[in-house]
Design a protein around this motif. Structure first.
Motif, mmCIF file in Angstrom:
data_model
loop_
_atom_site.group_PDB
_atom_site.id
_atom_site.type_symbol
_atom_site.label_atom_id
_atom_site.label_comp_id
_atom_site.label_asym_id
_atom_site.label_seq_id
_atom_site.Cartn_x
_atom_site.Cartn_y
_atom_site.Cartn_z
ATOM 1 N N PRO A 1 0.832 -1.212 0.000
ATOM 2 C CA PRO A 1 0.000 0.000 0.000
ATOM 3 C C PRO A 1 0.863 1.258 0.000
ATOM 4 O O PRO A 1 2.019 1.232 0.406
ATOM 5 N N THR A 2 0.290 2.341 -0.475
ATOM 6 C CA THR A 2 0.997 3.627 -0.449
ATOM 7 C C THR A 2 0.389 4.507 0.638
ATOM 8 O O THR A 2 -0.726 4.280 1.090
ATOM 9 N N THR A 3 1.128 5.500 1.039
ATOM 10 C CA THR A 3 0.648 6.469 2.015
ATOM 11 C C THR A 3 1.330 7.798 1.750
ATOM 12 O O THR A 3 2.235 7.886 0.941
ATOM 13 N N ILE A 4 0.888 8.825 2.426
ATOM 14 C CA ILE A 4 1.448 10.167 2.285
ATOM 15 C C ILE A 4 2.236 10.496 3.542
ATOM 16 O O ILE A 4 1.766 10.253 4.656
ATOM 17 N N LEU A 5 3.418 11.061 3.371
ATOM 18 C CA LEU A 5 4.234 11.446 4.514
ATOM 19 C C LEU A 5 3.579 12.624 5.221
ATOM 20 O O LEU A 5 3.281 13.643 4.593
ATOM 21 N N PRO A 6 3.317 12.484 6.530
ATOM 22 C CA PRO A 6 2.691 13.579 7.268
ATOM 23 C C PRO A 6 3.518 14.860 7.164
ATOM 24 O O PRO A 6 4.743 14.826 7.194
ATOM 25 N N GLY A 7 2.843 15.968 7.009
ATOM 26 C CA GLY A 7 3.506 17.257 6.936
ATOM 27 C C GLY A 7 4.031 17.613 5.559
ATOM 28 O O GLY A 7 4.586 18.690 5.373
ATOM 29 N N SER B 1 4.861 10.832 -1.274
ATOM 30 C CA SER B 1 3.986 9.682 -1.069
ATOM 31 C C SER B 1 4.562 8.480 -1.794
ATOM 32 O O SER B 1 5.485 8.599 -2.584
ATOM 33 N N GLY B 2 4.008 7.328 -1.520
ATOM 34 C CA GLY B 2 4.424 6.115 -2.202
ATOM 35 C C GLY B 2 4.569 4.955 -1.250
ATOM 36 O O GLY B 2 4.285 5.056 -0.062
ATOM 37 N N THR B 3 5.024 3.819 -1.814
ATOM 38 C CA THR B 3 5.165 2.618 -0.997
ATOM 39 C C THR B 3 6.311 2.747 -0.013
ATOM 40 O O THR B 3 6.221 2.246 1.101
ATOM 41 N N ALA B 4 7.391 3.432 -0.387
ATOM 42 C CA ALA B 4 8.533 3.566 0.519
ATOM 43 C C ALA B 4 8.165 4.377 1.744
ATOM 44 O O ALA B 4 8.715 4.162 2.821
ATOM 45 N N VAL B 5 7.224 5.286 1.606
ATOM 46 C CA VAL B 5 6.819 6.116 2.737
ATOM 47 C C VAL B 5 6.252 5.240 3.851
ATOM 48 O O VAL B 5 6.406 5.556 5.027
ATOM 49 N N ASN B 6 5.616 4.126 3.515
ATOM 50 C CA ASN B 6 5.093 3.222 4.538
ATOM 51 C C ASN B 6 6.193 2.722 5.463
ATOM 52 O O ASN B 6 5.945 2.410 6.618
ATOM 53 N N ASP B 7 7.423 2.643 4.963
ATOM 54 C CA ASP B 7 8.545 2.225 5.795
ATOM 55 C C ASP B 7 9.012 3.346 6.705
ATOM 56 O O ASP B 7 9.795 3.125 7.609
ATOM 57 N N TRP B 8 8.558 4.566 6.468
ATOM 58 C CA TRP B 8 8.991 5.733 7.240
ATOM 59 C C TRP B 8 7.997 6.139 8.308
ATOM 60 O O TRP B 8 8.275 7.040 9.095
ATOM 61 N N VAL B 9 6.814 5.517 8.321
ATOM 62 C CA VAL B 9 5.785 5.885 9.291
ATOM 63 C C VAL B 9 5.365 4.661 10.090
ATOM 64 O O VAL B 9 5.478 3.528 9.634
#
Length: 77
Positions: free
Chosen positions: A38-44, A50-58
């Motif tokens: 899944p993809t997500t958006i980096l808060p702030g 956004s993207g799939t890698a962002v899921n690893d950052w949150v």
């Protein structure tokens, strides 16, 4: 010296042994290409990061995991 002579003069570098650690790292890298993640958006970021890698950052709450005092996931050296 011609190009053929230069190539013959170069030493042959032996192929390195592939370890279990190499295989683990390769599997970890290959996972980043999984299209089903899944993809997500980096808060702030206002939706600009956004993207799939962002899921690893949150974390599971959508809060950034880096920059905290407690340890996050292992670095990908």
């Amino acid at each position: 010296m011609s190009t053929a002579e230069e190539e013959q003069a170069r030493p042959v570098v032996p192929e390195p042994e592939v370890s279990d650690e190499h295989r683990r790292r390769a599997a970890q890298i290959a996972e980043s290409y999984n299209e089903d993640r899944p993809t997500t958006i980096l808060p702030g970021s206002g939706g600009t990061v956004s993207g799939t890698a962002v899921n690893d950052w949150v974390d599971e709450n959508g809060d950034p995991i880096y920059g905290r005092d407690e340890p996050g996931p292992p670095d990908s050296d």
